[in-house]
Structure formats: structure tokens, C-alpha cells
Scaffold this motif. Structure first.
Motif: not given
Length: 281
Positions: A213, A216, A244, A251
Motif C-alpha cells: 500500500g 500509493k 492509500t 489514510t
């Protein structure tokens, strides 16, 4: 409460422990305060954009000191009060006492690496890979990471995967995806694919959110990852990265999991994140 007042209260409450450990104030700025001594340096840094205060430390007090983030907490100037500041100071007090008074005495040779589930049993569906299996395989793939894994275990009494990967492991994975050779990426994703496909939900969360994750949804990183991810893992990883890449309350929550509590079941971040996304659609 102003952040300067928070720093003042923290400094006052840590005065006794700083004296015992040989620390003195090394600097103070609008958004940070630091203390240094023969054993290293630690600091509290406030990021106004994210409203996060990070507690960081290094075991070298030179100008090239490499800081590790130990913990993070949210700071809301409108609601933060003296009680919150003292609570944070107590947490930092416990951390520096543990890190600088005990850490150096730990003999990592006596700390055992987590055990991995049998590959044969996992493939046959008899058992599933867990986070200890991920730690073991990660340490086998990258032997220089074994000490960091053992330090995590020595500090908490068990392996905390979220903490380890957020502080150390994920950075290695991102570097390999960004700069590694074809062979490097194949070895990495062969291991991640296998453990994800035959792993429990918790280890899938760690791989999907805490590790991958962190891409991004960067186009270049995702393009590289797509060359090596299995079909089974690819779908969830893409959905997670859509989340993300954003900078919102969700987030922030993913980056700041609840404080460690021994032997308590950890949050299932991936399922929570995906559920929150579905609820918002």
C-alpha cells in the motif's frame, strides 16, 4: 493548546529520566524539540500539515544520525489539553527508558527468529501462513534484516509486523520495486505472492496495506509490481492503492494504528479500509 506549550510540559515531565539517562536538551524549534546524550538522541517532531506528532530516536548523536520513528500521535490544538500532554510524556518516558537503558543490553544472539509455517502444509491447506512466517521468510531473503526483526521481538515480547514494516521493512521493499533488478523483484514477489495466497487475513493485511500500500498508486511502482504480482494478489493491491494514494482521515488512520497493547487482537486494516471505501461510494 499551542504546540510550544506541549513541548514545555513534555520537557518538564521528562526532566528526571533525562538526568538519569544522561540526556540534555539539544535543540528546540517551532515544530520540534530534541534531547541528546552519549547513548543517542531523540526528538518529538510536529507536522502541521498532517497534525501528527512523531517520536523519533537514533543511537548516534552525530550530524549523520539516522532516526527511526517509534510512535505517532494526532495533535488537535482545539481539544489537546495538559492531561493529553502529560499522557504523551509518560509514553515517551517509558519508550526512552526501554530504548536507551535496556536496548543496549539485549543479546540478539539469544533472541530466536519467528518460525515459518511449513510450505508443504500451507500449499495443501492444512495450515495457513501467519505474520511470523512472513518475518521468517523476509529475514531469510534479506539476512541483514534479521537483527531488526529480533529487536522488534526483544522490545515487545512478540513480533509486531505493522511496527516492523512501517519502521524498517517496507522501505526495503519499496527500494527493490523502484531500483531492484528483474531477479530481485522476482524473488521478492515470489515470496509475497506465496504468503499472501496461502496466508491468514492478518498477513494479507500486512502485505496489501502496510507493505504494498506504500506504493500509493505511483504509476511507475505499480507498473513494476504488476509484472510480478499474482492475479490473486493484484486485485486487492490495486484497490488498496486507490485508497492509500489519498491524503484523508482514512489514510491518516492507516498510518497511525492504535497504540500497542500486549496480546490484544490487532485491527484488520485492509478489511476496514475497503469497507470504509464501499460505505463512501
Amino acid at each position: 493548546m499551542e504546540i510550544s506549550e506541549v513541548f514545555r510540559l513534555i520537557e518538564k515531565q521528562l526532566e528526571k529520566t533525562n538526568t538519569e539517562l544522561g540526556f540534555s536538551k539539544a535543540g528546540s524549534e517551532e515544530s520540534s524539540i530534541s534531547f541528546s546524550g552519549d547513548k543517542g538522541i531523540y526528538r518529538i517532531v510536529y507536522d502541521a500539515q498532517t497534525s501528527i506528532m512523531a517520536f523519533e530516536c537514533a543511537y548516534d548523536n552525530s550530524d549523520e544520525a539516522q532516526f527511526n520513528t517509534i510512535s505517532r500521535s494526532l495533535f488537535d490544538a482545539e481539544t489537546y489539553d495538559e492531561r493529553d500532554a502529560k499522557s504523551l510524556a509518560n509514553e515517551i518516558n517509558d519508550e526512552i527508558t526501554s530504548l536507551f537503558n535496556v536496548k543496549k543490553q539485549v543479546n540478539l544472539d539469544k533472541v530466536k527468529m519467528p518460525k515459518a509455517v511449513s510450505r508443504t502444509k500451507a500449499k495443501n491447506g492444512i495450515v495457513s501462513y501467519d505474520t511470523d512466517s512472513l518475518a521468517n521468510r523476509f529475514g531469510t531473503l534479506y539476512p541483514d534484516m534479521k537483527d531488526a526483526i529480533k529487536e522488534n521481538i526483544a522490545k515487545y515480547g512478540e513480533f509486531l509486523p505493522e511496527t516492523f514494516f512501517m519502521e524498517v521493512g517496507t522501505a526495503r521493499v519499496m527500494d527493490i520495486i523502484a531500483n531492484g533488478s528483474d531477479a530481485d523483484c522476482k524473488k521478492l514477489f515470489r515470496m509475497l505472492n506465496e504468503i499472501y495466497e496461502d496466508g491468514i487475513n492478518e498477513v494479507q493485511d500486512i502485505i496489501g496495506v502496510t507493505i504494498l500500500g506504500e506504493m500509493k498508486n505511483d504509476p511507475k511502482l505499480m507498473e513494476t509490481a504488476d509484472k510480478y504480482m499474482s492475479d490473486y494478489m493484484s486485485g486487492p493491491v490495486h484497490e488498496i492503492n486507490k485508497i492509500t494514494k489519498k491524503n484523508n482521515s482514512l489514510t491518516k488512520k492507516l498510518k497511525n494504528p492504535p497504540p500497542y497493547k500486549p496480546k490484544k487482537k490487532k485491527n484488520n486494516f485492509m478489511q476496514n479500509a475497503l469497507q470504509a471505501q464501499n460505505n463512501n461510494q
